[in-house]
Design an enzyme around this catalytic site. Sequence first.
Site, mmCIF file in Angstrom:
data_model
loop_
_atom_site.group_PDB
_atom_site.id
_atom_site.type_symbol
_atom_site.label_atom_id
_atom_site.label_comp_id
_atom_site.label_asym_id
_atom_site.label_seq_id
_atom_site.Cartn_x
_atom_site.Cartn_y
_atom_site.Cartn_z
ATOM 1 N N GLU A 108 0.837 -1.192 0.000
ATOM 2 C CA GLU A 108 0.000 0.000 0.000
ATOM 3 C C GLU A 108 0.870 1.239 0.000
ATOM 4 O O GLU A 108 1.883 1.316 0.711
ATOM 5 C CB GLU A 108 -0.917 0.005 1.228
ATOM 6 C CG GLU A 108 -1.945 1.129 1.223
ATOM 7 C CD GLU A 108 -2.967 0.991 2.339
ATOM 8 O OE1 GLU A 108 -3.963 1.739 2.329
ATOM 9 O OE2 GLU A 108 -2.766 0.124 3.218
ATOM 10 N N GLY A 109 0.489 2.206 -0.839
ATOM 11 C CA GLY A 109 1.193 3.469 -0.901
ATOM 12 C C GLY A 109 0.267 4.616 -0.555
ATOM 13 O O GLY A 109 -0.771 4.434 0.102
ATOM 14 N N THR A 110 0.608 5.820 -1.020
ATOM 15 C CA THR A 110 -0.213 6.993 -0.727
ATOM 16 C C THR A 110 -1.559 6.906 -1.419
ATOM 17 O O THR A 110 -2.606 7.190 -0.823
ATOM 18 C CB THR A 110 0.518 8.271 -1.171
ATOM 19 O OG1 THR A 110 1.792 8.333 -0.522
ATOM 20 C CG2 THR A 110 -0.295 9.502 -0.831
ATOM 21 N N VAL A 159 -2.245 -2.747 -3.511
ATOM 22 C CA VAL A 159 -2.077 -4.038 -4.173
ATOM 23 C C VAL A 159 -2.670 -5.101 -3.251
ATOM 24 O O VAL A 159 -2.296 -5.204 -2.082
ATOM 25 C CB VAL A 159 -0.594 -4.340 -4.456
ATOM 26 C CG1 VAL A 159 -0.447 -5.687 -5.153
ATOM 27 C CG2 VAL A 159 0.029 -3.237 -5.315
ATOM 28 N N ASP A 215 12.117 0.781 -17.308
ATOM 29 C CA ASP A 215 12.156 0.840 -15.841
ATOM 30 C C ASP A 215 12.523 -0.533 -15.282
ATOM 31 O O ASP A 215 11.841 -1.065 -14.402
ATOM 32 C CB ASP A 215 10.808 1.302 -15.298
ATOM 33 C CG ASP A 215 10.898 1.786 -13.847
ATOM 34 O OD1 ASP A 215 12.007 1.728 -13.272
ATOM 35 O OD2 ASP A 215 9.872 2.200 -13.290
ATOM 36 N N LYS A 219 -4.050 -4.744 -8.661
ATOM 37 C CA LYS A 219 -3.544 -3.391 -8.469
ATOM 38 C C LYS A 219 -4.696 -2.413 -8.674
ATOM 39 O O LYS A 219 -5.439 -2.506 -9.666
ATOM 40 C CB LYS A 219 -2.422 -3.069 -9.467
ATOM 41 C CG LYS A 219 -1.135 -3.838 -9.226
ATOM 42 C CD LYS A 219 -0.041 -3.380 -10.185
ATOM 43 C CE LYS A 219 1.257 -4.127 -9.965
ATOM 44 N NZ LYS A 219 2.348 -3.663 -10.869
#
Length: 545
Positions: free
Chosen positions: A271-273, A277, A403, A295
Amino acid sequence: MKWLAGLLLLPLCLGHLNVYLSSAEVWRLLGLTAELFYVRDGQINFYALNFVVPVPATIGELHFTWQSLIRRPLPYSLHVDVVYDEPSKRGALHPPTFNISSEGFVPTEPQTWRVDLRCTRLVAAEADVTISLNVSTGSSSTALHFKRRKICLKDMPQQIIKVDNAHAPTSADIFYAGAGCAGGVLLIAAVAAAACRARARKLRRARSDEQDAHAFLPDSSCKSAASYTSYRRPTSLPAAAAEERARDLQQRIAELTIQRCRVRLRSVAMEGTFGRVYRGTYADEEAREQEVLVKTVAEHASQVQVSLLLQEGCMLYGLHHERVLSVLGVSIEDQTAPFLLYPWGAGWRNLKQFLLACRGVTVGGAAGVAPPPPLTTQHVVRMALHALDGLAYLHTQHVLHKDVAARNCVVDENLRVMIADNALSRDLFPGDYHCLGDNENRPIKWLALEALSKRQFSPAADVWALGVLLWELTTLAHQPYAEVDPFEVAAYLRDGYRLQQPANCPDELFAVMAYCWAMSPDDRPTLPQLQIFLRDFHTQLTRFV
């Protein structure tokens, strides 16, 4: 800087001694136009001394230049040690000889002396050659050890042979020719670091600001899969091209669309901002369930973030390879965040999280998970080969990843690696991305110089990032260039600096990384060349188990 850490002063007795390779010798060995100093006005470059310079079978002699800078000659003694990989191949090399006496005095004028390393051409072998120079002033002495890796081939004349690139190279050709060039870049960069550090940093910062002022313009476009025919990303797109891109994305989404009711979310994996996921399951029309990774974005995510999720998540759509993790389906329903589904097996993990766990770092979503067993060099090389195979497949499909990194790979319980897209990576791994005043987060410390400063992407730029991924594998996901400010990375690379060799990394493996970081894209290895060498290297490693 790490490069300066290896530059230490010699004892006072060597305060006026130079030992170096002339520009002609550096060109002959490494293909570079520069002098390489091992000792310069009393400063010793330990990095240069510790690096094993490959000597191809076509070169049978080495030249060193020295000079005593005081009014009297300095006493010296010379000695050579040869160690073979296999004792049965001792007859591959004639006993090394010097064109000067083994004991004498370093002259006060520049003088070049020679070491003869002649192959018998009776057997093919590789030998580690250490040339030891002991310099003394009576009260103290200092020993310098020059390390070389001599290659001998059977029935091959001692002459320079031009290699035809149209033919498939051997692993020795790939490594010892290419790694020599890249290693030479690193050695010469270390010598250059003897200049005043504070002044150099100011000059690099000023030059970086001046040269890159126009390189970081905002780019509103985003390619989901670039072709080899277009390396530079335009700052704007014609209306027709933008509409075509939008239609292409809409078509992909339409082909991938699945019903939301068939997806069940079980637990949060990361988990992000604004990104999340999940682990979950997906039931197809025949009610067969399979494990999936989902996602999505949070409710407060902006439309731009939603668009990036869809564009980047569909980057590998339609590609099928055992080393590539492609999107399985997309769920878009009104008033809800989109879901991207990926096939997911039991025991699979994000590669970066896995590497962090290998060195005891607890990461989100890994609570209660048993730490993985220690990785050996064999494991690292095999995992690198998996990522290499996946990237090679993408290039055959004319897709540039742009990337390549551990965070954008997954690994299963059998240490099989797959390359994935970079959807949500900026949010889930914010420390790996930086914005250089252009309102776009980019993986600055993974990008090749031309991709960083000119936005030029090519297969060679992916090869550069693959070298950083290999460095991540050997360091268990340490942060590359941790001591370098993101704004200074372009100037740092332009000045010839590169990542330092990890403590537990074999010279052969680090030479592959250094080869990937050659300044010119044309000097970097191709993926087939890397595959040949790493497979041969892995085979050699397994012989000792």
